[in-house]
Design a protein around this motif. Structure first.
Motif, PDB file in Angstrom:
ATOM      1  N   ARG A 194       7.209   3.854   2.982  1.00  0.00           N
ATOM      2  CA  ARG A 194       6.932   3.210   1.686  1.00  0.00           C
ATOM      3  C   ARG A 194       5.760   3.895   0.991  1.00  0.00           C
ATOM      4  O   ARG A 194       5.744   4.072  -0.220  1.00  0.00           O
ATOM      5  CB  ARG A 194       6.594   1.727   1.893  1.00  0.00           C
ATOM      6  CG  ARG A 194       7.774   0.837   2.208  1.00  0.00           C
ATOM      7  CD  ARG A 194       8.777   0.725   1.045  1.00  0.00           C
ATOM      8  NE  ARG A 194       8.147   0.442  -0.241  1.00  0.00           N
ATOM      9  CZ  ARG A 194       7.773  -0.765  -0.632  1.00  0.00           C
ATOM     10  NH1 ARG A 194       7.967  -1.817   0.137  1.00  0.00           N
ATOM     11  NH2 ARG A 194       7.177  -0.929  -1.804  1.00  0.00           N
ATOM     12  N   TYR A 195       4.760   4.275   1.797  1.00  0.00           N
ATOM     13  CA  TYR A 195       3.537   4.863   1.243  1.00  0.00           C
ATOM     14  C   TYR A 195       3.804   6.196   0.560  1.00  0.00           C
ATOM     15  O   TYR A 195       3.246   6.481  -0.490  1.00  0.00           O
ATOM     16  CB  TYR A 195       2.521   5.040   2.374  1.00  0.00           C
ATOM     17  CG  TYR A 195       1.232   5.720   1.985  1.00  0.00           C
ATOM     18  CD1 TYR A 195       0.141   4.993   1.533  1.00  0.00           C
ATOM     19  CD2 TYR A 195       1.089   7.108   2.094  1.00  0.00           C
ATOM     20  CE1 TYR A 195      -1.042   5.621   1.193  1.00  0.00           C
ATOM     21  CE2 TYR A 195      -0.080   7.739   1.754  1.00  0.00           C
ATOM     22  CZ  TYR A 195      -1.154   6.991   1.305  1.00  0.00           C
ATOM     23  OH  TYR A 195      -2.326   7.609   0.965  1.00  0.00           O
ATOM     24  N   ILE A 196       4.664   7.021   1.168  1.00  0.00           N
ATOM     25  CA  ILE A 196       4.825   8.367   0.601  1.00  0.00           C
ATOM     26  C   ILE A 196       5.628   8.355  -0.705  1.00  0.00           C
ATOM     27  O   ILE A 196       5.569   9.301  -1.463  1.00  0.00           O
ATOM     28  CB  ILE A 196       5.432   9.388   1.604  1.00  0.00           C
ATOM     29  CG1 ILE A 196       6.672   8.832   2.272  1.00  0.00           C
ATOM     30  CG2 ILE A 196       4.441   9.779   2.650  1.00  0.00           C
ATOM     31  CD1 ILE A 196       7.237   9.760   3.329  1.00  0.00           C
ATOM     32  N   ILE A 197       6.356   7.264  -0.989  1.00  0.00           N
ATOM     33  CA  ILE A 197       7.016   7.158  -2.292  1.00  0.00           C
ATOM     34  C   ILE A 197       6.015   6.549  -3.269  1.00  0.00           C
ATOM     35  O   ILE A 197       5.597   5.411  -3.093  1.00  0.00           O
ATOM     36  CB  ILE A 197       8.258   6.243  -2.218  1.00  0.00           C
ATOM     37  CG1 ILE A 197       9.192   6.683  -1.087  1.00  0.00           C
ATOM     38  CG2 ILE A 197       8.979   6.216  -3.568  1.00  0.00           C
ATOM     39  CD1 ILE A 197       9.773   8.044  -1.223  1.00  0.00           C
ATOM     40  N   PRO A 198       5.595   7.299  -4.300  1.00  0.00           N
ATOM     41  CA  PRO A 198       4.548   6.767  -5.186  1.00  0.00           C
ATOM     42  C   PRO A 198       5.047   5.586  -6.010  1.00  0.00           C
ATOM     43  O   PRO A 198       6.229   5.512  -6.334  1.00  0.00           O
ATOM     44  CB  PRO A 198       4.209   7.956  -6.079  1.00  0.00           C
ATOM     45  CG  PRO A 198       5.403   8.827  -6.027  1.00  0.00           C
ATOM     46  CD  PRO A 198       6.048   8.624  -4.704  1.00  0.00           C
ATOM     47  N   PRO A 199       4.144   4.676  -6.353  1.00  0.00           N
ATOM     48  CA  PRO A 199       4.527   3.578  -7.232  1.00  0.00           C
ATOM     49  C   PRO A 199       4.787   4.136  -8.628  1.00  0.00           C
ATOM     50  O   PRO A 199       4.338   5.232  -8.945  1.00  0.00           O
ATOM     51  CB  PRO A 199       3.298   2.671  -7.226  1.00  0.00           C
ATOM     52  CG  PRO A 199       2.172   3.546  -6.848  1.00  0.00           C
ATOM     53  CD  PRO A 199       2.726   4.625  -5.977  1.00  0.00           C
ATOM     54  N   VAL A 259      -0.643   1.807  -4.421  1.00  0.00           N
ATOM     55  CA  VAL A 259       0.302   2.477  -3.530  1.00  0.00           C
ATOM     56  C   VAL A 259       0.739   1.509  -2.426  1.00  0.00           C
ATOM     57  O   VAL A 259      -0.108   0.859  -1.822  1.00  0.00           O
ATOM     58  CB  VAL A 259      -0.346   3.726  -2.892  1.00  0.00           C
ATOM     59  CG1 VAL A 259       0.631   4.424  -1.969  1.00  0.00           C
ATOM     60  CG2 VAL A 259      -0.840   4.665  -3.967  1.00  0.00           C
ATOM     61  N   PRO A 260       2.051   1.385  -2.182  1.00  0.00           N
ATOM     62  CA  PRO A 260       2.496   0.492  -1.112  1.00  0.00           C
ATOM     63  C   PRO A 260       1.839   0.882   0.220  1.00  0.00           C
ATOM     64  O   PRO A 260       1.888   2.045   0.612  1.00  0.00           O
ATOM     65  CB  PRO A 260       4.010   0.705  -1.051  1.00  0.00           C
ATOM     66  CG  PRO A 260       4.381   1.313  -2.353  1.00  0.00           C
ATOM     67  CD  PRO A 260       3.175   2.083  -2.821  1.00  0.00           C
ATOM     68  N   TYR A 271      -6.757   3.433  -6.584  1.00  0.00           N
ATOM     69  CA  TYR A 271      -5.295   3.448  -6.770  1.00  0.00           C
ATOM     70  C   TYR A 271      -4.603   3.300  -5.414  1.00  0.00           C
ATOM     71  O   TYR A 271      -3.662   2.511  -5.271  1.00  0.00           O
ATOM     72  CB  TYR A 271      -4.919   4.767  -7.451  1.00  0.00           C
ATOM     73  CG  TYR A 271      -3.456   4.991  -7.696  1.00  0.00           C
ATOM     74  CD1 TYR A 271      -2.780   4.264  -8.665  1.00  0.00           C
ATOM     75  CD2 TYR A 271      -2.753   5.952  -6.968  1.00  0.00           C
ATOM     76  CE1 TYR A 271      -1.440   4.484  -8.914  1.00  0.00           C
ATOM     77  CE2 TYR A 271      -1.407   6.178  -7.214  1.00  0.00           C
ATOM     78  CZ  TYR A 271      -0.758   5.440  -8.184  1.00  0.00           C
ATOM     79  OH  TYR A 271       0.572   5.661  -8.419  1.00  0.00           O
ATOM     80  N   LEU A 296      -2.036  12.749  -0.113  1.00  0.00           N
ATOM     81  CA  LEU A 296      -0.954  12.675  -1.096  1.00  0.00           C
ATOM     82  C   LEU A 296      -1.430  12.083  -2.415  1.00  0.00           C
ATOM     83  O   LEU A 296      -0.858  12.333  -3.465  1.00  0.00           O
ATOM     84  CB  LEU A 296       0.215  11.838  -0.556  1.00  0.00           C
ATOM     85  CG  LEU A 296       0.910  12.338   0.711  1.00  0.00           C
ATOM     86  CD1 LEU A 296       2.067  11.433   1.067  1.00  0.00           C
ATOM     87  CD2 LEU A 296       1.419  13.754   0.525  1.00  0.00           C
ATOM     88  N   TYR A 297      -2.495  11.250  -2.362  1.00  0.00           N
ATOM     89  CA  TYR A 297      -2.928  10.575  -3.587  1.00  0.00           C
ATOM     90  C   TYR A 297      -4.386  10.838  -3.951  1.00  0.00           C
ATOM     91  O   TYR A 297      -4.802  10.582  -5.071  1.00  0.00           O
ATOM     92  CB  TYR A 297      -2.735   9.056  -3.452  1.00  0.00           C
ATOM     93  CG  TYR A 297      -1.294   8.656  -3.290  1.00  0.00           C
ATOM     94  CD1 TYR A 297      -0.428   8.668  -4.377  1.00  0.00           C
ATOM     95  CD2 TYR A 297      -0.793   8.288  -2.048  1.00  0.00           C
ATOM     96  CE1 TYR A 297       0.896   8.313  -4.235  1.00  0.00           C
ATOM     97  CE2 TYR A 297       0.536   7.932  -1.894  1.00  0.00           C
ATOM     98  CZ  TYR A 297       1.380   7.938  -2.989  1.00  0.00           C
ATOM     99  OH  TYR A 297       2.688   7.600  -2.848  1.00  0.00           O
TER     100      TYR A 297
END
Lengths: 153, 356
Positions: free
Chosen positions: A33-38, B80-81, B75, B60-61
């Motif tokens: 879930r985390y690697i797919i960005p919101p 982010v989930p 963020y 990644l972010y």
């Protein structure tokens, strides 16, 4: 069926395997879930200011920022700069391979330089590889500001 | 072996899996009343791997600039989930990692595991401990919050005390004369590229030596075995030792998840250069004993004292000739315990001493 017994070792192995499996799933799920960005905050944009009245002369176009993607605003040849009906606005992302398109004053068409795609001033494909028309935006003028919105034109 | 599947055979024909399996089957670990401490090293390795995985995910972010760093962590924490979970795991595991690295070092010290022939294992381990602290120090700044900004100001300022080249070292660390966005970008580079590179090399050497030489058995146990008072016991590494390792790792993982879920790691306020330092500002806990010491002794004495002590600590195996001969060295045991007591006491004072 009632007499069939699962050997104790097998039962323990199943339980252990299921436990490890559950732990693995519980670890991988958040990561997946985390690697797919919101959804990005910019992509929900519905209306932006694309420029000022008088900025474009007839038969001119400009690229503006629509959320995180480029859009293209064109003042049609012979159009009145003060009238919203004289303008056309589209996404500037070519439907072929996502290059940014441009307005060609010489042929009065929207043109994609990547693979020579041509669109008319309604966004329809004239020639070249693009499979679809450019998505059109609605243009409105408030004061001297030209607003472009993603509602169907 | 007859029932091994085709995939196993495919690999076996190429990389000789049978031999590897034989090797794993024959690898053993000493078993005695102090062998619990053998699991501490494996725990450090496990936590290091957790840091690598969660660190890559954070990359990644995360955005390493003064303008965007704080917002990007915000963020991660809010949008982010499971971002809050990943970052909290990274922070908690980092602290647990440093704690276990210290525990590993002191347990090896007190069992004189550094004695001949394991000098290089000790040296690489001691360097890895300093590296772990470097990871902690550089990572602390990355969220670009006020506390991290102040701690980095204080911490990097000690660099000016390096003889002759202090000013140069300071500017190298800060990417300028002050702590700015340039420092952040630099620390980011240290944290995700330079330190991991060095750590991988040192860790590889460390593990290679552990593998080649096996676990050190404490002198007291060796003596009992030699005197015939105890038997030399060993357990297979696979699966007996590894399974016990896994139990410990699972417990640690559970603890980290529990803490992360109940108390997600805080972000604090964004760094503001114009804001004065709040009272009682402290570095991260593993620096507190040094920070507290510097309140009692002149700065130069403290800083050079720690530098020299650190250097001696790394080269310890070459000083303790008694342990190298296999004799019990009570003095070194006392020194080790004194060091632990000193660090614990000064850390506690650092946290409870009011207004100092």
């Amino acid at each position: 069926m009632a007499d069939e017994k699962i050997p104790r070792r097998d039962a323990i192995n199943y339980l252990l395997g299921a436990g490890i499996g559950a732990l693995g799933a519980a670890t991988l799920y958040p990561i997946a879930r985390y690697i797919i960005p919101p959804p990005a905050s910019g992509s929900g944009t519905s209306s932006v200011s694309a420029g000022k009245v008088g900025e474009l002369k007839p038969n001119e176009g400009k690229i503006f920022k629509f959320g995180n993607a480029p859009g293209i605003l064109i003042l049609k040849p012979g159009g009145d700069p003060a009238s919203a009906l004289s303008y056309a606005a589209f996404t500037a992302v070519c439907t072929h391979l996502n290059c940014t398109v441009q307005y060609r004053t010489d042929i009065k068409e929207i043109w994609c330089a990547c693979h020579n795609g041509h669109f008319d001033l309604n966004g329809k494909v004239i020639s070249g590889p693009p499979p679809e028309a450019l998505r059109e935006f609605r243009v409105a003028i408030k004061g001297d500001e030209i607003f472009v919105s993603s509602e169907e034109a | 072996m007859a029932e091994k599947n085709a995939l196993y055979k495919w690999f076996d024909e190429r990389v000789d899996l049978v031999n590897l399996e034989k090797f794993l089957r024959h690898k053993t670990v000493p078993y005695h009343r102090h062998s619990l401490w053998y699991y501490v090293g494996g725990m450090c390795l496990y936590l290091f791997i957790v840091q690598v995985i969660t660190g890559i995910l954070l990359l990644l972010y995360y955005k390493p600039t003064a303008e965007a760093a704080y917002e990007s962590v915000q963020y991660i924490m809010t949008e982010v989930p499971f971002g809050w979970l990943i970052r909290s795991i990274h922070s908690y595991a980092a602290n647990l990692f440093i704690g276990f690295v210290f525990l590993h070092m002191f347990s090896v010290f007190l069992m004189k595991g550094y004695r001949k022939p394991r000098e290089i294992t000790w040296i690489t381990g001691a360097l890895l401990l300093f590296l772990a602290m470097g990871f902690g120090f550089s990572g602390y700044l990355l969220p670009w919050n006020q506390l991290a900004y102040l701690a980095t100001n204080v911490g990097t300022n000690f660099a000016v005390m390096v003889p002759f080249v202090g000013k140069w070292v300071l500017e190298f660390l800060r990417g300028g004369t002050e702590v700015t966005g340039a420092t952040l970008t630099r620390f980011f580079g240290f944290h995700v590229a330079v330190l991991p590179g060095i750590a991988t090399a040192l860790l590889g050497a460390h593990l290679l030596f552990v593998q080649r030489q096996g676990m050190s058995v404490p002198i007291s146990i060796e003596k009992e075995i030699n005197a015939g008072k105890a038997k030399r016991l060993e357990i297979p590494f696979f699966p007996n030792f590894l399974y016990r390792d896994v139990v410990g790792w699972s417990l640690a993982f559970g603890l980290i998840i529990l803490l992360s879920s109940l108390f997600p790691w805080e972000l604090g306020e964004k760094a503001d250069i114009l804001k004065p330092a709040p009272p009682h500002v402290k570095p991260e806990w593993f620096f507190v004993f040094m920070y507290q010491t510097l309140k009692y002794v002149p700065k130069a004495v403290g800083v050079f004292g720690f530098a020299i002590a650190g250097g001696i600590w790394v080269l310890l195996p070459f000083f303790d000739s008694k342990s190298n001969r296999g004799e019990f060295n009570r003095l070194y045991t006392i020194i080790g315990i004194a060091a632990v007591v000193y660090m614990v006491v000064f850390t506690i004072i650092g946290y409870v001493a009011p207004g100092e």
